[in-house]
Design a protein around this motif. Structure first.
Motif, PDB file in Angstrom:
ATOM      1  N   UNK A  58       0.455  -1.485   0.043  1.00  0.00           N
ATOM      2  CA  UNK A  58       0.016   0.148  -0.191  1.00  0.00           C
ATOM      3  C   UNK A  58       1.081   0.981   0.077  1.00  0.00           C
ATOM      4  N   UNK A  59       2.336   0.841   0.592  1.00  0.00           N
ATOM      5  CA  UNK A  59       2.869   2.158   0.634  1.00  0.00           C
ATOM      6  C   UNK A  59       3.324   2.749  -0.412  1.00  0.00           C
ATOM      7  N   UNK A  60       4.264   1.643  -1.165  1.00  0.00           N
ATOM      8  CA  UNK A  60       4.723   1.223  -2.215  1.00  0.00           C
ATOM      9  C   UNK A  60       3.569   1.630  -3.125  1.00  0.00           C
ATOM     10  N   UNK A  61       2.434   1.362  -3.501  1.00  0.00           N
ATOM     11  CA  UNK A  61       1.839   1.879  -4.655  1.00  0.00           C
ATOM     12  C   UNK A  61       1.375   3.797  -4.482  1.00  0.00           C
ATOM     13  N   UNK A  62       2.088   4.646  -3.051  1.00  0.00           N
ATOM     14  CA  UNK A  62       1.378   5.545  -3.750  1.00  0.00           C
ATOM     15  C   UNK A  62       2.555   6.464  -4.093  1.00  0.00           C
ATOM     16  N   UNK A  63       2.371   7.944  -5.033  1.00  0.00           N
ATOM     17  CA  UNK A  63       3.255   7.838  -5.252  1.00  0.00           C
ATOM     18  C   UNK A  63       4.478   8.799  -5.146  1.00  0.00           C
ATOM     19  N   UNK A  64       5.419   8.892  -5.831  1.00  0.00           N
ATOM     20  CA  UNK A  64       7.422   9.038  -5.139  1.00  0.00           C
ATOM     21  C   UNK A  64       6.848  10.026  -4.749  1.00  0.00           C
ATOM     22  N   UNK A  65       7.808  10.133  -3.346  1.00  0.00           N
ATOM     23  CA  UNK A  65       8.336  11.817  -2.756  1.00  0.00           C
ATOM     24  C   UNK A  65       6.393  12.099  -1.769  1.00  0.00           C
ATOM     25  N   UNK A  66       5.599  11.001  -1.762  1.00  0.00           N
ATOM     26  CA  UNK A  66       4.616  11.165  -1.361  1.00  0.00           C
ATOM     27  C   UNK A  66       4.685  11.524   0.378  1.00  0.00           C
ATOM     28  N   UNK A  67       5.466  10.686   1.222  1.00  0.00           N
ATOM     29  CA  UNK A  67       5.640  10.575   2.508  1.00  0.00           C
ATOM     30  C   UNK A  67       6.271  11.510   2.830  1.00  0.00           C
ATOM     31  N   UNK A  68       7.803  11.912   1.568  1.00  0.00           N
ATOM     32  CA  UNK A  68       9.362  12.915   2.222  1.00  0.00           C
ATOM     33  C   UNK A  68       8.224  14.839   1.800  1.00  0.00           C
ATOM     34  N   UNK A  69       7.635  14.072   1.656  1.00  0.00           N
ATOM     35  CA  UNK A  69       6.946  15.857   1.179  1.00  0.00           C
ATOM     36  C   UNK A  69       5.892  16.196   2.349  1.00  0.00           C
ATOM     37  N   UNK A  70       5.989  14.922   3.161  1.00  0.00           N
ATOM     38  CA  UNK A  70       5.088  15.396   4.753  1.00  0.00           C
ATOM     39  C   UNK A  70       5.760  16.296   5.355  1.00  0.00           C
ATOM     40  N   UNK A  71       5.656  17.170   6.404  1.00  0.00           N
ATOM     41  CA  UNK A  71       5.853  17.788   7.074  1.00  0.00           C
ATOM     42  C   UNK A  71       6.071  16.718   8.659  1.00  0.00           C
ATOM     43  N   UNK A  72       6.800  16.306   9.349  1.00  0.00           N
ATOM     44  CA  UNK A  72       6.817  15.676  10.692  1.00  0.00           C
ATOM     45  C   UNK A  72       5.625  15.563  11.167  1.00  0.00           C
ATOM     46  N   UNK A  73       4.351  17.542  11.613  1.00  0.00           N
ATOM     47  CA  UNK A  73       3.825  17.196  12.810  1.00  0.00           C
ATOM     48  C   UNK A  73       2.458  16.088  11.055  1.00  0.00           C
ATOM     49  N   UNK A  74       2.672  16.678   9.704  1.00  0.00           N
ATOM     50  CA  UNK A  74       1.289  15.947   9.470  1.00  0.00           C
ATOM     51  C   UNK A  74       1.720  14.340   9.162  1.00  0.00           C
ATOM     52  N   UNK A  75       2.874  14.226   8.763  1.00  0.00           N
ATOM     53  CA  UNK A  75       3.036  12.515   9.603  1.00  0.00           C
ATOM     54  C   UNK A  75       2.815  11.557  10.757  1.00  0.00           C
ATOM     55  N   UNK A  76       2.272  12.980  11.122  1.00  0.00           N
ATOM     56  CA  UNK A  76       1.979  12.173  12.819  1.00  0.00           C
ATOM     57  C   UNK A  76       0.229  12.057  12.550  1.00  0.00           C
ATOM     58  N   UNK A  77      -0.081  13.471  11.965  1.00  0.00           N
ATOM     59  CA  UNK A  77      -1.941  13.417  11.269  1.00  0.00           C
ATOM     60  C   UNK A  77      -1.684  12.073  10.489  1.00  0.00           C
ATOM     61  N   UNK A  78      -0.946  11.796   9.461  1.00  0.00           N
ATOM     62  CA  UNK A  78      -1.486  10.412   8.639  1.00  0.00           C
ATOM     63  C   UNK A  78      -1.505   9.121   9.636  1.00  0.00           C
TER      64      UNK A  78
END
Length: 251
Positions: free
Chosen positions: A87-107
């Motif tokens: 599921x994570x591999x199917x995300x667009x490349x760079x999707x997680x890296x584009x998120x801030x630390x706070x946005x990763x927590x929200x995700x």
């Protein structure tokens, strides 16, 4: 005769033991369910495999420890939706890296409900169901559940996927496998268009009045010139007339 009696006794004893054995096994106490303090979400995911990315994010965001502590004090239990590595591999490349630390927590918090839900109860909830990401940034961060029978679908407003596997279904912790990362509308929805810059301010009427007052008007200047030349012409005419009168008197 004695040997025959002994054989009968041994046969009766073995028969008694065979009859007693299932009863004894039924009387054995079942293994106690793990208490909330001993529940280990990471262990559940690791045991089932294919959740390495989600396990890593639970650690880096410290939400894994948060869930463990909440389970100790919560009376409602918790529900976790675990995306697979695919599921994570199917995300667009760079999707997680584009998120801030706070946005990763929200995700990651978007994959956690503050209550235990069985598959049956997920079909009877009032949508949208608030996740633990609700209130993190003022958004709703809710999930919607639909389906029938044993099939339950979860929707975020951006993607929809089916709950395919129950990794743990006993209270106080339910863990369900999902084959897509649940992307919240608040983070991945269409952004509103940027507003155009405000127009430049026009000069105020007071400034215009001041500028006009400081500049002499052309008509006033022209009037001044005309009055000056007219005065000179009248004086010259009077002088010529007096001269002629004097000459006439002499003649």
């Amino acid at each position: 005769m004695a040997s025959t009696s002994l054989s009968l006794i041994l046969l009766a004893l073995s028969t008694f033991l065979l009859v007693l054995s299932p009863y004894a096994q039924a009387q054995k106490p079942s293994a106690p369910a793990p208490s909330p303090s001993h529940l280990n979400l990471t262990g559940i995911l690791d045991k089932n495999g294919q959740f390495k990315t989600f396990i890593r994010l639970l650690a880096t965001t410290q939400i894994g420890d948060q869930i463990k502590n909440q389970l100790k004090s919560s009376t409602e239990g918790m529900t976790v939706f675990a995306p697979t590595d695919n599921a994570f591999s199917n995300l667009k490349p760079g999707t997680l890296n584009a998120l801030s630390d706070q946005e990763q927590v929200q995700l990651i918090l978007y994959h956690v409900l503050s209550k235990f839900y069985s598959l049956d109860t997920l079909l009877t909830v009032s949508n949208p169901v608030r996740t633990q990401a609700t209130g993190q940034d003022g958004g709703i961060f809710g999930l919607n559940f639909t389906g029938e029978g044993n099939q339950v679908n979860v929707s975020t407003g951006i993607i929809e996927t089916q709950i395919n596997n129950v990794l743990r279904g006993e209270s106080p912790l339910a863990v369900y496998q999902v084959d897509k990362v649940l992307l919240p509308l608040e983070l991945f929805g269409a952004k509103p268009p940027a507003l155009p810059p405000p127009p430049a301010k026009a000069p105020s009427s007071a400034k215009n009045a001041t500028a006009i007052a400081e500049e002499p008007s052309a008509s006033a200047s022209e009037k001044s010139d005309h009055s000056g030349s007219g005065g000179r012409n009248v004086g010259f005419g009077l002088a010529v007339g007096l001269g002629l009168m004097c000459m006439g008197a002499l003649w």
